[in-house]
Design a protein around this motif. Structure first.
Motif, PDB file in Angstrom:
ATOM      1  N   UNK A  83       1.058   6.634   5.160  1.00 29.66           N
ATOM      2  CA  UNK A  83       2.340   7.262   4.886  1.00 29.66           C
ATOM      3  C   UNK A  83       3.209   6.375   3.997  1.00 29.66           C
ATOM      4  N   UNK A  84       4.296   6.950   3.492  1.00 29.65           N
ATOM      5  CA  UNK A  84       5.226   6.153   2.689  1.00 29.65           C
ATOM      6  C   UNK A  84       5.904   5.080   3.549  1.00 29.65           C
ATOM      7  N   UNK A  85       6.094   5.364   4.837  1.00 29.37           N
ATOM      8  CA  UNK A  85       6.632   4.362   5.763  1.00 29.37           C
ATOM      9  C   UNK A  85       5.744   3.125   5.793  1.00 29.37           C
ATOM     10  N   UNK A  89      11.297   5.126  -7.267  1.00 25.25           N
ATOM     11  CA  UNK A  89      10.770   4.337  -6.155  1.00 25.25           C
ATOM     12  C   UNK A  89       9.875   5.191  -5.275  1.00 25.25           C
ATOM     13  N   UNK A  90      10.328   6.375  -4.929  1.00 24.79           N
ATOM     14  CA  UNK A  90       9.529   7.235  -4.057  1.00 24.79           C
ATOM     15  C   UNK A  90       8.253   7.713  -4.740  1.00 24.79           C
ATOM     16  N   UNK A  91       8.306   7.893  -6.054  1.00 27.54           N
ATOM     17  CA  UNK A  91       7.094   8.299  -6.762  1.00 27.54           C
ATOM     18  C   UNK A  91       6.033   7.208  -6.681  1.00 27.54           C
ATOM     19  N   UNK A  92       6.439   5.951  -6.861  1.00 26.37           N
ATOM     20  CA  UNK A  92       5.495   4.836  -6.791  1.00 26.37           C
ATOM     21  C   UNK A  92       4.982   4.659  -5.368  1.00 26.37           C
ATOM     22  N   UNK A  93       5.889   4.698  -4.397  1.00 26.99           N
ATOM     23  CA  UNK A  93       5.473   4.549  -3.003  1.00 26.99           C
ATOM     24  C   UNK A  93       4.530   5.675  -2.584  1.00 26.99           C
ATOM     25  N   UNK A  94       4.855   6.905  -2.969  1.00 28.98           N
ATOM     26  CA  UNK A  94       4.005   8.041  -2.600  1.00 28.98           C
ATOM     27  C   UNK A  94       2.626   7.939  -3.248  1.00 28.98           C
ATOM     28  N   UNK A  95       2.590   7.436  -4.476  1.00 31.17           N
ATOM     29  CA  UNK A  95       1.304   7.266  -5.146  1.00 31.17           C
ATOM     30  C   UNK A  95       0.445   6.246  -4.402  1.00 31.17           C
ATOM     31  N   UNK A  96       1.062   5.156  -3.984  1.00 28.45           N
ATOM     32  CA  UNK A  96       0.325   4.134  -3.241  1.00 28.45           C
ATOM     33  C   UNK A  96      -0.077   4.644  -1.853  1.00 28.45           C
ATOM     34  N   UNK A  97       0.791   5.424  -1.242  1.00 28.45           N
ATOM     35  CA  UNK A  97       0.466   5.988   0.068  1.00 28.45           C
ATOM     36  C   UNK A  97      -0.779   6.866  -0.024  1.00 28.45           C
ATOM     37  N   UNK A  98      -0.853   7.682  -1.070  1.00 25.33           N
ATOM     38  CA  UNK A  98      -2.038   8.507  -1.258  1.00 25.33           C
ATOM     39  C   UNK A  98      -3.268   7.672  -1.542  1.00 25.33           C
TER      40      UNK A  98
END
Length: 307
Positions: free
Chosen positions: A251-253, A237-246
């Protein structure tokens, strides 16, 4: 900040609500800064409850805001009642609702609430008593709009048997890791846990009746077990969110809130942070529109499987 109509009302509200449950963790200067900068970023919808901090959160907020008539007219105040922590019960009696609102107004130093929500369903609710309380509060100008929190469709229908005011909001626990009200819809007639109806179809019900869903704990997993962001329990989940954040330069928030805002129910997430920069990240979600593919990618990455 982008705004929306709250339920069937004519009330224009920001798409992000500022939850004030933890404002008592700030010192006086920090609370003043938090309220002031929330207002400056257009996050002027503040969510309270009479039990937050034993009532002190409302008092601290009013002090921090320097509450006056000119300040009051620039903000939208919502509070909740019905939980009797002192007695270990829920209470939707006419007497308790009226007394609770008087206490809320005194602590917030205002003559009226924009929105009052009934906090947790009372098993002993008498709809006629709720209706009598709502009628009196409306007649006296103490509450302008009404809603509920953590209620199923049939509980709302029971209230509507007597309550004549539109119920404009239903505050519900919802995040990408607590999304059964969404994922159950994929699993019609499936023999798995995701097919279990735990909420009576509340999301579709609220959409059908134009009741605004206000997700609370939008970053939590379980029942206050922790946040999923940057949590090693949720690597995919964090990998997908971080990719979208970039990809979006946020931010991931921001992505976690944008995921809720992308849903066509037109939800109004309730934040819980007292950190100005994190609130700013939440507010930025109003300008991020995830694609359908991105939305589903986040959903699947949280462990929600499609049949």
């Amino acid at each position: 900040m982008r705004t929306m109509k709250l339920g069937t009302s004519t009330l224009d509200v920001p798409v992000i609500a500022v939850g004030c449950m933890r404002i008592n963790e700030l010192d006086r200067a920090g609370a003043e800064r938090f309220v002031q900068q929330s207002m400056e970023m257009g996050a002027n919808f503040f969510d309270h409850a009479d039990i937050y901090g034993g009532g002190e959160c409302e008092r601290i907020f009013a002090d921090a805001a320097g509450m006056s008539s000119s300040v009051r007219e620039r903000m939208i105040l919502q509070s909740k009642c019905g939980i009797r922590v002192d007695l270990g019960m829920f209470d939707f009696s006419r007497e308790h609702i009226l007394a609770s609102v008087d206490g809320i107004l005194e602590r917030l130093r205002t003559d009226y609430l924009d929105v009052l929500l009934l906090h947790r369903p009372d098993a002993l609710v008498e709809p006629d008593e709720v209706a009598a309380a709502f009628d009196q509060l409306e007649r006296e100008g103490k509450v302008r709009h009404f809603g509920v929190s953590n209620q199923t469709p049939m509980q709302i229908e029971l209230l509507k048997k007597s309550v004549r005011q539109p119920l404009v909001a239903n505050q519900l626990q919802l995040s990408v890791t607590n999304a059964t009200m969404i994922t159950r819809g994929f699993n019609v007639n499936m023999e798995n846990d995701s097919a279990v109806d735990r909420d009576g179809g509340v999301l579709d019900y609220c959409r059908l009746h134009d009741i605004t869903v206000q997700p609370w704990s939008p970053f939590q997993f379980g029942f206050f077990e922790g946040v999923f962001l940057d949590n090693p329990k949720f690597p995919e989940l964090n990998a997908v969110i971080d990719q979208l954040a970039g990809q979006y330069g946020v931010s991931n928030t921001t992505i976690a809130i944008a995921w809720l805002l992308r849903h066509p129910a037109h939800m109004q997430p309730v934040t819980g942070t007292t950190k100005v920069e994190r609130l700013r990240d939440c507010a930025r979600a109003a300008d991020v529109n995830l694609t359908r593919q991105e939305w589903y990618a986040v959903l699947r990455a949280a462990g929600n499987t499609l049949p």
